[in-house]
Scaffold this motif. Structure first.
Motif, PDB file in Angstrom:
ATOM      1  N   VAL A 143      10.527  11.958 -10.052  1.00 32.61           N
ATOM      2  CA  VAL A 143      11.063  10.610 -10.253  1.00 32.61           C
ATOM      3  C   VAL A 143      11.555  10.051  -8.922  1.00 32.61           C
ATOM      4  CG1 VAL A 143      12.957   9.330 -11.353  1.00 32.61           C
ATOM      5  CG2 VAL A 143      11.639  10.958 -12.688  1.00 32.61           C
ATOM      6  N   ALA A 144      12.215  10.903  -8.160  1.00 30.94           N
ATOM      7  CA  ALA A 144      12.720  10.441  -6.847  1.00 30.94           C
ATOM      8  C   ALA A 144      11.561  10.051  -5.929  1.00 30.94           C
ATOM      9  CB  ALA A 144      13.578  11.535  -6.205  1.00 30.94           C
ATOM     10  N   VAL A 145      10.501  10.854  -5.902  1.00 28.39           N
ATOM     11  CA  VAL A 145       9.326  10.548  -5.070  1.00 28.39           C
ATOM     12  C   VAL A 145       8.682   9.264  -5.550  1.00 28.39           C
ATOM     13  CG1 VAL A 145       7.005  11.343  -4.442  1.00 28.39           C
ATOM     14  CG2 VAL A 145       8.922  12.928  -4.404  1.00 28.39           C
ATOM     15  N   GLY A 146       8.627   9.067  -6.875  1.00 31.66           N
ATOM     16  CA  GLY A 146       8.026   7.844  -7.427  1.00 31.66           C
ATOM     17  C   GLY A 146       8.837   6.616  -7.036  1.00 31.66           C
ATOM     18  N   ALA A 149       8.201   5.831  -3.473  1.00 33.94           N
ATOM     19  CA  ALA A 149       6.870   5.244  -3.287  1.00 33.94           C
ATOM     20  C   ALA A 149       6.878   3.792  -3.736  1.00 33.94           C
ATOM     21  CB  ALA A 149       5.837   6.041  -4.069  1.00 33.94           C
ATOM     22  N   ILE A 150       7.531   3.485  -4.830  1.00 34.60           N
ATOM     23  CA  ILE A 150       7.588   2.100  -5.317  1.00 34.60           C
ATOM     24  C   ILE A 150       8.374   1.257  -4.326  1.00 34.60           C
ATOM     25  CG2 ILE A 150       8.558   0.639  -7.150  1.00 34.60           C
ATOM     26  CD1 ILE A 150       7.815   2.854  -9.123  1.00 34.60           C
ATOM     27  N   LYS A 156       6.531  -2.985   1.820  1.00 31.66           N
ATOM     28  CA  LYS A 156       5.309  -3.338   2.510  1.00 31.66           C
ATOM     29  C   LYS A 156       4.832  -4.724   2.045  1.00 31.66           C
ATOM     30  CE  LYS A 156       0.753  -1.703   3.502  1.00 31.66           C
ATOM     31  NZ  LYS A 156      -0.294  -0.830   3.241  1.00 31.66           N
ATOM     32  N   GLY A 157       4.986  -4.995   0.756  1.00 32.25           N
ATOM     33  CA  GLY A 157       4.564  -6.272   0.233  1.00 32.25           C
ATOM     34  C   GLY A 157       5.498  -7.375   0.681  1.00 32.25           C
ATOM     35  N   ALA A 158       6.725  -7.072   0.943  1.00 33.79           N
ATOM     36  CA  ALA A 158       7.685  -8.081   1.346  1.00 33.79           C
ATOM     37  C   ALA A 158       7.444  -8.479   2.812  1.00 33.79           C
ATOM     38  CB  ALA A 158       9.109  -7.564   1.151  1.00 33.79           C
TER      39      ALA A 158
END
Length: 160
Positions: A143-146, A149-150, A156-158
């Protein structure tokens, strides 16, 4: 017929004994009769008893006591009946004790099986809890890795 004639007829009928010499005569003599009865009785005063009997006799009564072992025989019979009853009661008590012993042994065996099942269930529950705890700890890392990543994708999108 008139009422006067009826009344006169009845009134005259009341005085009729006077006209026909209505005097009465009676005899006052008394007769007494005496009867004498002589009662004669005869009494059989013979005493009948068996061998070994004791007899007492009087006028109008008699008592005969005959034992000939009858009392001893009656006591023997009642003693035998009492012994049979006691023997039967002992047999019933022994049978009940045997049944209770068997029942107790069966209950102990059932109790031992129940304890073994409870122990096995506790062990399996502990193992399942341990595995669940390990999975939760392993899933936390995923969950922490997810989330990281999110977050990176959002960052990156910002900046584009």
């Amino acid at each position: 017929m008139s009422v006067l004639k009826i009344w006169l007829g009845w009134f005259c009928a009341a005085f009729m004994p006077l006209y026909f010499g209505g005097e009465s005569s009676s005899d006052s003599s008394t007769t007494a009769t005496t009867t004498t009865t002589n009662n004669v009785s005869s009494e059989d005063k013979r005493i009948v008893g068996g061998d070994g009997s004791t007899a007492v006799s009087g006028s109008g009564n008699s008592v005969i006591v005959t034992d000939s072992g009858a009392v001893q025989a009656a006591l023997s019979v009642s003693g035998a009946v009492a012994n049979k009853a006691i023997d039967g009661a002992q047999a019933n008590v022994a049978s009940v004790l045997t049944a209770l012993t068997t029942l107790g042994q069966n209950n102990q065996a059932s109790f031992d099986k129940t304890i073994a099942l409870v122990g096995t269930s506790v062990d399996k529950t502990q193992e399942a809890f341990k595995a669940a705890t390990e999975e939760v700890n392993g899933n936390r890392a995923l969950v922490a890795v997810g989330i990281i990543a999110i977050g990176m994708m959002a960052a990156k999108g910002a900046y584009k």
